[in-house]
Design an enzyme around this catalytic site. Structure first.
Site, short mmCIF file in Angstrom:
data_model
loop_
_atom_site.label_atom_id
_atom_site.label_comp_id
_atom_site.label_asym_id
_atom_site.label_seq_id
_atom_site.Cartn_x
_atom_site.Cartn_y
_atom_site.Cartn_z
N ARG A 28 0.83 -1.20 0.00
CA ARG A 28 0.00 0.00 0.00
C ARG A 28 0.87 1.25 0.00
O ARG A 28 2.05 1.22 0.33
CB ARG A 28 -0.96 0.00 1.18
N HIS A 29 0.26 2.35 -0.39
CA HIS A 29 0.97 3.62 -0.42
C HIS A 29 1.10 4.16 1.00
O HIS A 29 0.19 4.00 1.81
CB HIS A 29 0.21 4.62 -1.29
N PRO A 30 2.20 4.81 1.34
CA PRO A 30 2.38 5.27 2.72
C PRO A 30 1.41 6.35 3.16
O PRO A 30 1.09 6.44 4.33
CB PRO A 30 3.82 5.80 2.73
N PHE A 44 -5.10 2.79 -1.79
CA PHE A 44 -4.08 2.86 -2.82
C PHE A 44 -3.21 1.64 -2.57
O PHE A 44 -2.14 1.73 -1.97
CB PHE A 44 -3.28 4.16 -2.64
#
Lengths: 390, 390
Positions: free
Chosen positions: B236-238, B243
């Site tokens: 996942r996006h930070p 996302f």
């Protein structure tokens, strides 16, 4: 470096090049950051009111995005509504002075604004027009929206990253955007070079998905030869063994003993010389075939002592190795500091911020320890208008 | 692209540039592959007998390395012993004609051969000297050996890749080498540009470790703001949610709904509109704070139908998404094919080989579907000697 001090011209090699930057978030802004690092002037054109979307993406410090600030340091900002007549006059005056235009809209957006490549090419034949997009300016899926996560997944990098049977694993940094940014810089510089010889600019069309294919490297070669799509390999090299992360008493280290000589040395350091005659480990090909057994055999010794011990004795013996470092350790590593890879810049509001330095070290040019701050939204409007006589 | 067909000059933008290439394995050869893609002539100088080490690195087909062939397509080869007087004469004649020298030895090797930067600079002031190394030409650890695996571990990328609590995870492609190759191309082009203005070459010093720092991106920003080193984030996006990769009935897809509007649309597609009012999910910041709950909520719906169903309805609704593709699927994806990202080249022996195309699409230059083969070791010796009059 010593030889840097006696050069007269210390400004970046691209000083004198003007980049007009319509790009947002990461792929385009990373490209223009590198162009700025090389000395180009970058004028960032942002949407009025909100600006670059990444101003709203964390992490934040006192309301300002560190993400935005680190990637946009040293750029100028002017807010322009490209649908408003007055702002279009300003934009077109900037275009007339620009050497390079960088945008990362979805294909078609610039044409609908009246600034597509065909139009600009006719008006500004010397302009280098760089479009960094998710899927490119051509092809059946050109109009699809893309983000880093999507191209990492579609381009195959996610399929070779992670552990067999484990959950999907994204590369922990946005290499979908960043590699597109790097290839865009390469394309822009190539097009500038071509323009010097011919007087004519051109379109540089870089797709994030294409860039993921371009970095698949050994994975494509394996597929091309075997017809079988490779799977994830954890933390080891696909065709060299031992070349992986191995467990010690208190954590992991990386050992990269890529030939028979280093293998023998490694076994000597570990006191595991008897493995040298093991029929399963006699060549790199055999060791790779039995990579899990190699790991078990090495870790049986490595787990007896801590990482620091093994790193010291392996280094002394000349076996390539290294620690697994987190971001704090990496940024504070003496070599990283000595190479000026952590520089000081600032948020638009002026608060100091650490950021990554420029890895392209050029002997004829300065590599300062600080960079100008990222711009306040529209912060350079007055100066730019004065320069344009508007 | 249509506009390509009416241009007279179809050769690459760097045609006329001669690159003398001493580099082996990946970082340097990847850089000179890109320079060749841009039209430069690349003369590869290899060690007599064995040649570039990567000729011995798999995968192999009938004894020839597909890895070597894919990265060295279109280059010329001459085998020279740089410690032998006769071969040194040949090498020096090539140097006198070269615009660019690329090497990726450990620092000090070239100086011991009598070809260090200071010596060559005095003899060939126009020469661009590019050194791609593990740790760089300067700093306390310059002499350490490095490989991709080592710089991925030391530079922090490995610390943010993988799953929390899971084993170390290497990026499944050699981004330590590849990013160094790309930054080397950027440095070489910048130095050539500078030479056009000043007549003087320079040293381009690129370290693989530095390049890992340069691509840490959001991870550095998070550390700079919080003082805490970030951990691995799975897929996942930070700082954007949702996302990530999410599980459907028959596998995973990636969904990148990076703003409130896309979040609302996504919930509509899933028939999960009630989540829109959930206090934990009201903003991107809140959704990121509760990323695991977001995943659970979305997957509760997604698991009811297969990937293909969800991709179709999400695309129709305009929610950015994509399939997780393996290397075979990626290389056969219609968009990848339409963009000419899979090209035909050949092993030195002539057998055909698929390889990644060039992601830098330039409107004024050709983007052929095939490339010349990788060279037989020393295969161009006679032609090169004739050209040099030796």
């Amino acid at each position: 470096m010593e030889e840097r001090s006696d050069d007269a011209d210390r400004a970046g090699p691209l000083s004198g090049v003007m980049v007009l930057d319509l790009s947002r978030v990461l792929a385009g802004p990373y490209a223009t950051m590198m162009l700025a690092e090389l000395g180009a002037r970058v004028v960032k054109v942002e949407a009025p009111g909100v600006g670059d979307d990444s101003r709203q993406i964390g992490p934040f410090k006192e309301g300002e995005s560190a993400y935005f600030a680190s990637i946009n340091r040293g750029k100028e900002s002017i807010a322009l509504d490209l649908k408003a007549a007055g702002d279009r006059v300003i934009f077109e005056a900037l275009l007339a002075r620009a050497d390079v235009l960088v945008e990362n809209f979805r294909p078609g957006v610039m044409a609908r604004l009246g600034y597509g490549w065909e139009v600009l090419r006719a008006r500004h034949p010397r302009l280098v027009y760089a479009a960094a997009s998710g899927f490119g300016q051509t092809g059946p899926e050109a109009a699809r929206p893309a983000y880093d996560m999507i191209v990492q997944a579609m381009g195959g990098v996610m399929s070779v990253t992670g552990h067999e049977g484990g959950p999907p694993t994204r590369v922990g940094t946005s290499i979908g955007d960043i590699t597109a940014g790097l290839f865009t810089v390469i394309g822009v510089q190539a097009a500038l070079w071509h323009r010097e010889r011919t007087g004519v600019g051109q379109l540089v069309d870089v797709a994030m998905l294409d860039c993921q294919i371009a970095i698949l490297e050994n994975a494509i070669a394996r597929y091309a030869v075997s017809g079988v799509a490779p799977g994830p390999l954890g933390a080891r090299h696909p065709s060299i063994t031992p070349f992986a992360a191995y467990a010690c008493a208190d954590g992991h280290i990386v050992i990269a003993a890529g030939n028979d000589g280093l293998w023998a040395t490694l076994l000597g350091v570990l006191g595991a010389e008897t493995l040298a005659n093991d029929a399963r480990f006699l060549s790199n090909a055999l060791r790779t075939e039995h990579a899990e057994l190699v790991a078990e055999a090495l870790e049986a010794r490595l787990r007896e002592r801590p990482c620091a011990h093994w790193l010291a004795v392996l280094e002394a013996a000349g076996v390539p190795c290294g620690p697994l470092q987190d971001v704090a350790q990496a940024l504070n590593h003496p070599q990283v500091r000595a190479r000026n890879m952590v520089i000081g810049t600032a948020f638009p509001g002026g608060a100091p911020l650490l950021a990554a330095g420029n890895p392209v070290k050029l002997s004829a040019h300065a590599d300062p320890a600080t960079r100008p701050p990222a711009p306040v939204l529209d912060g350079d409007r007055a100066a730019i208008l004065a320069e344009l006589g508007l």
